[in-house]
Design a protein around this motif. Structure first.
Motif, mmCIF file in Angstrom:
data_model
loop_
_atom_site.group_PDB
_atom_site.id
_atom_site.type_symbol
_atom_site.label_atom_id
_atom_site.label_comp_id
_atom_site.label_asym_id
_atom_site.label_seq_id
_atom_site.Cartn_x
_atom_site.Cartn_y
_atom_site.Cartn_z
ATOM 1 N N LYS A 1 0.821 -1.222 0.000
ATOM 2 C CA LYS A 1 0.000 0.000 0.000
ATOM 3 C C LYS A 1 0.853 1.271 0.000
ATOM 4 C CE LYS A 1 -4.450 -1.488 1.868
ATOM 5 N NZ LYS A 1 -5.324 -1.391 3.045
ATOM 6 N N ILE B 1 -5.894 7.760 1.189
ATOM 7 C CA ILE B 1 -5.540 7.855 2.604
ATOM 8 C C ILE B 1 -5.219 6.490 3.213
ATOM 9 C CG2 ILE B 1 -7.949 7.881 3.377
ATOM 10 C CD1 ILE B 1 -7.022 9.848 5.586
ATOM 11 N N GLY B 2 -5.956 5.457 2.775
ATOM 12 C CA GLY B 2 -5.728 4.129 3.341
ATOM 13 C C GLY B 2 -4.401 3.510 2.931
ATOM 14 N N LEU B 3 -3.711 4.169 2.019
ATOM 15 C CA LEU B 3 -2.426 3.633 1.546
ATOM 16 C C LEU B 3 -1.252 4.146 2.350
ATOM 17 C CD1 LEU B 3 -2.823 4.281 -2.282
ATOM 18 C CD2 LEU B 3 -3.449 2.272 -0.952
ATOM 19 N N GLN B 4 -1.478 5.199 3.100
ATOM 20 C CA GLN B 4 -0.342 5.885 3.701
ATOM 21 C C GLN B 4 -0.004 5.279 5.056
ATOM 22 O OE1 GLN B 4 0.640 7.834 1.447
ATOM 23 N NE2 GLN B 4 -1.261 8.128 0.287
ATOM 24 N N ILE C 1 -13.630 6.312 7.180
ATOM 25 C CA ILE C 1 -13.233 6.266 5.766
ATOM 26 C C ILE C 1 -12.800 4.831 5.443
ATOM 27 C CG2 ILE C 1 -11.660 7.194 4.026
ATOM 28 C CD1 ILE C 1 -11.319 9.633 5.775
ATOM 29 N N GLU C 2 -13.219 4.348 4.284
ATOM 30 C CA GLU C 2 -12.845 2.990 3.883
ATOM 31 C C GLU C 2 -11.341 2.766 3.958
ATOM 32 O OE1 GLU C 2 -13.997 1.603 0.035
ATOM 33 O OE2 GLU C 2 -16.007 1.107 0.749
ATOM 34 N N ASN C 3 -10.958 1.599 4.444
ATOM 35 C CA ASN C 3 -9.544 1.198 4.544
ATOM 36 C C ASN C 3 -8.753 1.987 5.571
ATOM 37 O OD1 ASN C 3 -9.673 -0.848 2.624
ATOM 38 N ND2 ASN C 3 -9.696 0.714 1.023
ATOM 39 N N THR C 4 -9.477 2.546 6.541
ATOM 40 C CA THR C 4 -8.753 3.191 7.642
ATOM 41 C C THR C 4 -9.475 2.846 8.939
ATOM 42 O OG1 THR C 4 -10.032 5.231 7.750
ATOM 43 C CG2 THR C 4 -8.215 5.172 6.162
ATOM 44 N N LEU D 1 -2.036 0.348 9.259
ATOM 45 C CA LEU D 1 -2.472 0.046 7.897
ATOM 46 C C LEU D 1 -3.213 -1.283 7.860
ATOM 47 C CD1 LEU D 1 0.549 1.108 5.696
ATOM 48 C CD2 LEU D 1 -1.831 1.739 5.299
ATOM 49 N N LEU D 2 -4.265 -1.335 7.050
ATOM 50 C CA LEU D 2 -5.086 -2.544 6.948
ATOM 51 C C LEU D 2 -4.663 -3.400 5.773
ATOM 52 C CD1 LEU D 2 -8.527 -0.856 7.553
ATOM 53 C CD2 LEU D 2 -7.260 -2.329 9.118
#
Ligand code: SRM
Ligand code: FAD
Ligand code: SF4
Ligand code: FES
Lengths: 846, 122
Positions: free
Chosen positions: A526, A547-550, B19-22, B69-70
């Motif tokens: 990610k 945002i979920g990549l950071q 928020i998705e993926n967090t 992180l997921l």
């Protein structure tokens, strides 16, 4: 149950290793450990003792420090000798009268230098070579001496001779035996070694038996030998062998060997089962081991026996290999196994090159199938391979002589692949081939990383070449199948992913994953993809899709600290800062009680901000004209500058202006790893540009450009890439350089390692960037132009976006801070409390 | 004390806060709970998109897991601790690197666009 008390007598190399192993064992919490040292300091590296003469200090030689002992709850008493053991009551008594009870007593008293009983040996300037204090005495004596004699031409004696030469003395070696290093070398090897040493200006006297040391005529002393000859000298250094320090065992009735040494069994226990002996004081199977590695093994065995071992099985000491490889007075010498061919039936191959002064002897078994020993002088490259043949009892090749013959044809490479996983590669730290391979599999791709991860090659360094071979071979083994896939979610390397993203114009992780990957992704792929996307499309990294990549640091635009708080590092381009801005930093730090420190990158770090405070802090900083410093991102950190021609009387260009200009150009550029730059105003190089990914040094005619330097874990000097560039060409090359790095480097690969792995190396890099060999320079430049044109201060964007600010609180449903945070004051500022301090603090409150 | 109900659901935030993926952290019954939302693609192996585990990282010894992180490691749906990157299974609380460091999980659901955690009442 009360804790088991362990008393360790002697804090030398082995005693310390024992304590380290014990403190790291799972039983550590149930042990109460105390160690006594006769010396005034904790353990230091005796093996590297001679480095003291080339500038190492006592501190450099230290193997540990008091903090380590305290942190691990180990008590230590320095400058106090243990003088008595009461075995019945299990108590030891020290010279200062201190009494300590023990459940287990460990004797790690080492050895002392043997000084032959020569009349006159006790005068001033008659010295030995074992402790730091001995070195100090040698240095002092050398100041008032011109000539020095070393008594003893063994391994240590030659090292001592080297020391005397380095101290500027005319040096002689006096040896009783007919040749040097009689234990490790055969006649051929000893003879060549002598010749080489004499070539260096030292004088070797063999078969000399010193009778007395009396007053001299031209020098302070005269040594009279049994054969009637004599030698004048100002200093005498005895290095005639070591004797086990077994005094305590002698006096308090522990079994000792005929010629000394505390007798131990395979568990390292002495004749009293509660007393262990390890290291150079211990006698196992009639042998004393005068090297550190066997001592380390004993330490491990004793720890395993005292703690009951892992899963109930304990280790045993079964002897040790005494092979050695050394550089003595600049001469390479190595000895493996049975160097004298004493094994019945032994045969040997000898290679003797008098022209190039190389001697090699290979001793093999009667049927030539096994290696028994070897002697190498002048060229020891074969040592690693030979040692492995010996240790692992491996089949020799058809023509064993090829192992020592110069490369006239194909050398039958043993190839480390042939070694079993259990083969010990580093004996100082007992690291096996298997351990190195698995570290490689877990991402250590160079020797530096392996050293950090496994400790291999951190001791005497003798195994370094072998370690490298194992790493390289394991990488080749992996390279084909596994290594290039970035993780289980993408069967591509970082470079391939970068190509896919660039060529297909992909802008989100989810699209890339659905078309080229599988699963959900992870903390490896990610952030990597996040970084590649940022390098090419450079969108705001906190957009919903990104945002979920950071990594957390990027999500909260700050570096997470050990307690979960963050640091605040505003950009200070080129390190130049106005007093007004400094005052604002001070005011903000004061208001939020932030620990303030000048960083190694010429800017200021404010530590300990909580999530809800970050936006308020940054609003104030941005109002004062600051921007984010990207201390959190894999991106440009700082451009260090020196003051340059505007003030400095030597400066030939305005290095500060250049540093600010390039920091402004490349700020926010996300890359495979962080990048650092520096600009120096003249060749004195006060900005240390040659340690940076990109370094720029002013010349009379423009700028010299250096690339791919690195500080950090494995420092590397940058390579000179181009000279006397004008401003425009300089920027053009740097643009191309960075974009080419972004396109082709591996994940978390600094430019230094990238260059080392780039096929064709620096020359190829020059062809690509200066000659445009690949015809991509236009593309690279326009990619850079795009990134530069889309720069935004992420903190500015964030504080202007109320939706984003919602994330900056510890709880979504409560206005409270994290109750687990606790601070302690130190030198007028606060720092996070340790776990221990937190516990005591709670007790006080209740 | 009432014994009529043995459990109840408490709302801690709105669905769109997540928020998705967090992840984010909620205070629940005096405990810090990390709540995560993953994106469920069509062929996903998971049928639920929200998960709740303790926010405390027992290895890094700080309340930070909601900020990790997921992703997935093999069959495990995990968060990687932002401090030292150990993986915690979102469904079982298992620490993949060290089973002695497993952590607590919480029951979580979406109800009228609110995210709720289950409270246990004695
Ligand atoms: C703050 C600072 C130390 C200081 O108090 O001076 C620092 C602090 C950290 N460094 Fe550094 N480094 C700091 C200057 C350096 C320097 C000196 C320099 O830049 O001139 C180096 C050696 C130069 C180099 O990188 O080549 C340096 C080499 C490292 C490395 C090793 C990199 C390598 O290639 O070997 C790491 C680990 C990594 O990046 O993987 C690291 C990692 C870190 C991390 C990010 C560790 C972490 O994950 O928490 C620290 C973050 C601190 C924070 O929260 O802000 N830091 N670090 C310095 C910040 C400079 C700045 O203003 O941005
Ligand atoms: C110059 C030099 C170069 C060397 N080079 C190499 C090399 O290249 N490779 C290699 O493998 N080995 C080398 N050695 C040998 C190596 O240093 C030893 O094998 C190793 O230090 C042995 O460790 P030890 O703990 O048994 O003894 P030591 O390190 O000697 O430690 C014993 C400690 O116990 C203390 N002590 C003794 N009695 C008492 C008492 N009653 N109470 C309290 N304290 C006491 C001593 O003062 C000493 O500090 C070298 C040695 C020297 C001197
Ligand atoms: S040297 Fe290590 S401890 Fe010090 S700041 Fe850098 S990363 Fe942190
Ligand atoms: S063998 Fe000494 S460091 Fe590896």
């Amino acid at each position: 149950m009360s804790k088991q008390r362990i008393v360790v007598v002697g804090n030398g190399m082995v005693g310390h290793r024992f304590i380290e192993n014990l403190a790291e064992s799972s039983s550590a919490d149930n042990l109460d450990i105390i160690t006594f040292s006769e010396e005034p300091r904790l353990a230091y590296d005796r093996v590297q003792l001679s480095a003291y003469f080339s500038g190492s200090t006592a501190e450099d030689l230290a193997l540990t420090d008091e903090g380590y002992y305290r942190d691990n709850g180990v008590n230590f008493v320095l400058n106090d000798k243990v003088v008595s053991i009461n075995k019945a009551d299990k108590v030891v008594i020290t010279a200062s009268g201190r009494e300590e009870k023990y459940d287990k007593l460990v004797l790690a008293t080492g050895s002392y230098p043997f000084v032959p009983p020569i009349p006159g040996k006790d005068q001033d300037h008659c010295l030995v070579y074992r402790t730091i204090e001995d070195l100090e005495a040698m240095t002092a004596s050398a100041k008032v001496s011109k000539v020095g004699v070393v008594v003893g031409g063994g391994l240590l004696g030659l090292e001592a001779a080297n020391a005397l030469t380095n101290l500027g003395l005319e040096t002689h070696i006096v040896e009783f035996a007919p040749r040097l290093m009689a234990v490790q070398l055969d006649e051929g090897g000893g003879t060549l070694l002598r010749r080489k040493i004499e070539d260096l200006g030292l004088t070797v006297h063999t078969e000399k038996n010193t009778q007395e040391i009396v007053a001299g005529e031209s020098c302070r002393y005269r040594m009279n030998f049994a054969d009637g000859s004599f030698l004048e000298t100002d200093m005498v250094l005895f290095s005639a062998g070591i004797r086990p320090q077994d005094e305590l065992a002698r006096e308090f009735d522990l079994e000792i060997g005929e010629r000394g040494g505390i007798v131990i069994n395979n568990q390292c226990q002495t004749s009293d089962e509660n007393i262990y002996a390890i290291g150079e004081c211990a006698l196992w199977d009639g042998k004393i081991f005068g090297l550190v590695a066997p001592g380390y093994t004993m330490a491990k065995v004793a720890v395993s026996h005292i703690t009951g071992g892992s899963n109930g099985s304990t280790e045993e000491f079964t002897g040790a290999d005494m092979s050695t490889k050394l550089k003595l007075l600049g001469v390479d010498v190595a000895s493996v196994g049975d160097a004298h061919g004493n094994t019945p039936g032994a045969k040997s191959y000898v290679y003797n090159d008098e022209v190039n002064e190389v001697y090699k002897r290979l001793i093999v078994s009667e049927d030539s199938s096994r290696l028994l020993g070897a002697v190498l002088v002048g060229d020891v490259e074969a040592y690693g391979n030979l040692l492995q043949f010996k240790l692992n009892d491996m089949d020799l090749p058809e023509t064993p002589e090829a192992l020592i013959a110069p490369a006239l044809g194909d050398v039958p490479a043993m190839g480390v692949d042939a070694l079993p996983d259990s083969a010990q590669i580093c004996s100082c730290y007992d690291v096996s081939k298997g351990a190195i391979c698995s570290a490689v599999q877990n991402g250590c791709t160079d020797v530096g990383a392996i050293k950090a991860e496994t400790s291999a090659a951190n001791g005497c360094g003798g195994c370094a070449a072998m370690v490298k071979q194992v790493v390289d071979s394991e990488l080749t083994n992996l390279g084909v199948e596994v290594c290039n896939d970035i993780c289980e979610h993408f069967a591509y390397s970082r470079q391939e992913l970068a190509d896919i993203i660039r060529i297909k114009g992909i802008t989100t992780f989810s699209k890339l994953l659905s078309e080229y990957g599988s699963g959900l992704g992870c903390e490896i792929c990610k952030p990597t993809v996040g970084s590649i996307l940022a390098s090419y499309s450079n969108e705001y990294i906190l957009k919903k899709e990104h945002i979920g990549l950071q990594d957390t640091n990027d999500v909260y635009l700050g570096n997470m600290q050990k307690d979960g708080t963050y640091s605040v590092v505003p950009r200070v381009p080129g390190g130049e800062i106005t007093p007004e801005k400094l005052i604002v930093l001070g005011e903000v730090a004061k208001e939020y009680d932030l620990y303030t420190k000048v960083t190694g990158g010429q800017r200021i770090d404010l530590f300990g901000a909580q999530l809800h405070e970050l936006p308020e802090i940054w609003r104030k900083l941005i109002d004062a004209g600051f921007e984010t410093g990207h201390a959190y991102g894999k991106s440009l950190r700082t451009v260090k500058s020196c003051v340059g021609s505007t003030w400095c009387r030597f400066g030939v260009q305005d290095s500060v202006s250049m540093a600010i200009a390039i920091e402004d150009r490349y700020k926010g550029l996300r890359s495979p790893h962080k990048t650092k730059m520096a600009v120096s105003g003249c060749t004195r190089e006060c900005a240390e540009a040659q340690s940076k990914d990109v370094g720029i040094i002013a010349t009379e005619n423009g700028w010299n450009l250096y690339v791919c330097g690195n500080g950090g874990m494995r420092p590397r000097h940058a390579d000179l890439f181009a000279t006397d560039l004008d401003d425009e060409t300089l920027i053009k090359y740097v643009d191309r350089f960075f974009m080419f790095y972004i396109r082709t480097a591996d994940r978390l690969q600094r430019t230094s390692v990238w260059l080392e792995n780039l096929e064709g190396g620096l020359d190829y890099l020059k062809e690509v960037i200066i000659d445009d060999k690949l015809g991509i320079c236009g593309e690279l430049e326009s990619e850079m132009t795009k990134v530069v044109g889309t720069y935004q201060c992420e903190w500015k964007t964030t504080i202007e976006n109320p939706e984003k600010l919602k994330r900056f609180s510890h709880f979504i449903n409560a206005d409270e801070p994290d109750s687990a945070l606790a601070f302690v004051e130190v030198r007028g500022q606060r720092r996070p409390a340790t776990e221990e301090e937190k516990i005591t603090a709670i007790e006080i409150v209740e | 004390m009432s014994t009529a109900i043995s459990t109840e659901w408490i709302s801690v935030c709105q669905d769109n806060d997540l928020i998705e993926n967090t992840g984010l952290c909620a205070l629940h019954d005096g405990e810090q709970v990390a709540i995560f939302k993953i994106s469920l693609s069509e062929n996903s192996a998971y049928d639920q998109d929200i998960y709740a585990i303790s926010n405390y990282d027992p290895i890094g010894k700080a309340n930070v897991l909601s900020r990790g992180l997921l992703g997935n490691i093999g069959d495990h749906l995990v968060v990687a601790s932002p401090l030292y990157k150990q993986h915690f299974d979102l469904i079982t609380g298992e620490c993949l690197e060290d089973s002695e460091q497993n952590i607590k999980t919480y029951e979580v659901r979406r109800f009228n666009n609110e995210i709720q955690l289950k409270k246990t009442v004695q």
